[in-house]
Design a protein around this motif. Structure first.
Motif, short mmCIF file in Angstrom:
data_model
loop_
_atom_site.label_atom_id
_atom_site.label_comp_id
_atom_site.label_asym_id
_atom_site.label_seq_id
_atom_site.Cartn_x
_atom_site.Cartn_y
_atom_site.Cartn_z
N ASN A 327 47.06 24.07 38.64
CA ASN A 327 47.69 25.08 39.50
C ASN A 327 46.74 26.26 39.74
OD1 ASN A 327 49.70 26.06 41.14
ND2 ASN A 327 50.99 26.82 39.46
N ALA A 329 45.69 27.76 42.25
CA ALA A 329 46.03 28.77 43.26
C ALA A 329 46.69 30.00 42.63
CB ALA A 329 46.93 28.16 44.33
N PRO A 333 42.99 32.66 45.52
CA PRO A 333 42.82 31.72 46.63
C PRO A 333 41.85 30.60 46.26
CG PRO A 333 42.64 33.99 47.38
CD PRO A 333 42.65 34.04 45.89
N SER A 334 42.23 29.38 46.56
CA SER A 334 41.42 28.21 46.21
C SER A 334 41.37 27.26 47.39
CB SER A 334 42.00 27.49 44.99
OG SER A 334 42.06 28.35 43.87
N CYS A 335 40.24 26.56 47.52
CA CYS A 335 40.10 25.62 48.62
C CYS A 335 39.32 24.40 48.17
CB CYS A 335 39.43 26.26 49.84
SG CYS A 335 37.76 26.89 49.54
N GLU A 408 47.71 22.92 53.53
CA GLU A 408 48.05 23.67 52.33
C GLU A 408 48.83 22.77 51.40
OE1 GLU A 408 50.60 27.53 50.76
OE2 GLU A 408 50.11 27.37 52.89
N GLY A 411 49.49 25.43 47.38
CA GLY A 411 48.76 26.69 47.48
C GLY A 411 47.27 26.55 47.69
N ILE A 412 46.72 25.35 47.64
CA ILE A 412 45.28 25.12 47.83
C ILE A 412 45.03 24.72 49.28
CG2 ILE A 412 43.28 23.77 47.11
CD1 ILE A 412 44.69 23.25 44.46
N ASP A 413 44.03 25.33 49.91
CA ASP A 413 43.62 24.94 51.25
C ASP A 413 42.71 23.72 51.13
OD1 ASP A 413 44.92 26.87 52.85
OD2 ASP A 413 43.45 28.37 52.22
N TYR A 439 37.17 33.33 48.30
CA TYR A 439 38.03 32.45 47.50
C TYR A 439 37.65 32.51 46.04
CZ TYR A 439 40.61 30.37 51.34
OH TYR A 439 41.46 30.16 52.40
#
Length: 498
Positions: A327, A329, A333-335, A408, A411-413, A439
């Motif tokens: 988890n 995010a 911010p995480s991608c 998304e 919560g992760i792009d 990020y």
């Protein structure tokens, strides 16, 4: 000078589930005549350096063809036969009006029934132009270089750095040598010294020890009288061919003994540092935990085990699964960029921006890249997947990854593409409204080429190896044809020179 220019460029992962067809080359990069110049002029590619230097010297480039493809599985014999016949026919038509040949080759291609297609290609080119027309070529640092390549070329100039930020300069160097050979100023002799070892990609980073020190030694040897070029080739460890492994090419002005001495000395230096070259990549879970322990970002985690730039599928789920499980995010911010999954891209484009859907993501190529992830996703951005690279790895080179989507997921792009490719720089993220420097955690599929851009913004870079056919632990791969002993699969008591 009137110089024939051509490219045959492929890094072949012989463990790939699918073969590489002529259609793959045509979809990716099969250009003839002036189209070659239109694509590669004013780029930091090998051909960009070749073309710029020819122009600067007032030479006339005679573009024949470019056939390249992102690394993938075994090349079908019919595809190679077509490419070679096309190249040789165009070369034959120009034979009487060319003064030299300049090629951009990789050095680690493998064709059905042909272990060394570059060596064979150089032999056929030599048969057409004869012994009086000089032939030079650029090579990738991951070339599994052979004696045949050295025998049929007058000069072979491999990149010195990984990431390969000196492609342009090696193109310049090749043309410069071509001129000197043509004018009779030098009489090159190429000596290849092989070493029975293969090195994890993450240990080949040219700006950290021991690779940086080994590179420096090669540069020092180049300063010696009569030495034209000295290059270490780390080889490509995912090709199950007898000549796979590290090699050193030393080109001298007519001094075979000097080339032999330097090649052996440099191999001995590499061998003496082998303990520093052992794999120590983390598992995806370990990598994510370490990333979360960092006080600030962006922390970049590279999933080298599924690097499309080494012929892997590009749809492994190991790292993304670990990020979702942790988890990430919640920490900021995480991608993640990116998973190749045309089915999911099609669904996203059908729904449109704002649409939500449940799907199985990734893990669809074969059983070596993990299971598909059951996810619920929201479509945030859609694109055509087209942009140009901006880092020194290949400034100006156009990219086309097919249709893409930014989803998304928890919560992760997450970027998803139709086509496989590694991440070279930030532009694929920016195309979808993601600025990686903002990020906390960035996951991506690449080994080292991404560092040409991400070294400038990352607070830390972590290498993860999970499932995939470009994993750092090659003992897990079903080799059958490589020459033994081969370190680290074996632990020979004395240096395994070849």
């Amino acid at each position: 000078m009137r110089v024939a220019v051509a490219q045959f460029f492929h890094e072949t992962n012989t463990f790939g589930a699918n073969t590489t067809t002529l259609d793959h080359f045509r979809r990716y990069d099969y250009l003839v005549g002036e189209a070659l110049i239109e694509r590669y002029a004013n780029t930091r590619h090998y051909l960009g350096g070749i073309l710029a230097t020819l122009k600067e010297r007032g030479d006339l480039p005679i573009p024949l063809l470019s056939a390249s493809m992102t690394p993938s599985g075994l090349i079908e014999k019919s595809a190679f036969d077509h490419i070679l016949a096309d190249l040789l026919e165009r070369l034959g038509n120009e034979r009487l009006r060319i003064d030299g040949v300049c090629l951009a080759l990789h050095g680690a291609a493998v064709v059905e029934g042909v272990d060394d297609p570059e060596g064979y290609l150089l032999q056929r080119v030599r048969e057409i132009v004869g012994s009086d027309v000089p032939i030079v070529a650029t090579l990738d640092l991951h070339g599994n270089v052979t004696d045949a390549m050295a025998a049929f070329a007058d000069g072979l100039f491999g990149v010195h750095y990984y990431p390969h930020t000196d492609q342009f300069e090696r193109g310049e160097e090749a043309v410069s040598a071509l001129h000197r050979i043509y004018r009779g100023e030098i009489h090159p002799v190429i000596v290849r010294t092989g070493l029975g070892m293969t090195v994890p990609s993450s240990k080949q980073y040219s700006h950290a020890v021991p690779a940086s020190a080994i590179n420096q030694l090669a540069r020092e040897y180049e300063e010696r009288s009569k030495v034209i070029d000295c290059t270490v080739f780390w080889g490509f460890g995912y090709a199950d061919v007898p000549h796979m492994g590290v090699s050193v090419l030393v080109t001298t002005d007519g001094d075979t003994q000097l080339g032999t001495e330097i090649g052996r000395a440099l191999c001995e230096e590499i061998w003496s540092r082998r303990e520093l070259l052992r794999n120590d990549d983390l598992s995806p879970r370990e990598a994510v935990a370490l990333a979360l322990s960092e006080p600030r970002g962006p922390v970049v985690i590279s999933e080298g085990s599924d690097n499309p730039g080494a012929g892997s599928a590009g749809d492994a789920t190991s790292l993304l699964a670990a990020m979702l499980e942790a988890n990430v995010a919640q920490a900021g911010p995480s991608c993640f960029g990116f998973i190749a999954d045309p089915e999911v891209v099609a669904a996203a484009h059908t729904l449109g921006v704002g649409g939500q859907f449940e799907t199985l993501l990734g893990g669809k190529t074969d059983c070596r890249h993990g299971d598909p992830l059951a996810v619920r996703a929201r479509v945030k951005v859609l694109s055509d997947g087209q942009f140009r690279l901006t880092s020194k790895m290949g400034t100006g080179i156009p990219m086309n990854l097919g249709r893409m989507a930014r989803l998304e997921i928890n919560g992760i792009d997450v970027l998803v593409s139709e086509e496989r490719e590694q991440v070279f720089d930030e532009e694929v993220f920016r195309l979808h409204g993601i600025e990686p420097s903002r990020y906390r955690i960035v996951g991506l599929k690449s080994n080292l080429h991404f560092r040409a851009a991400f070294d400038l913004i990352a607070t830390r870079i972590i290498h993860a190896s999970g499932e995939g056919i470009s994993r750092s632990d090659i003992a897990e791969l079903p080799f059958r044809r490589i020459q033994r002993p081969l370190w680290p699969l074996d632990e020979p008591t004395k240096i395994p020179l070849r």
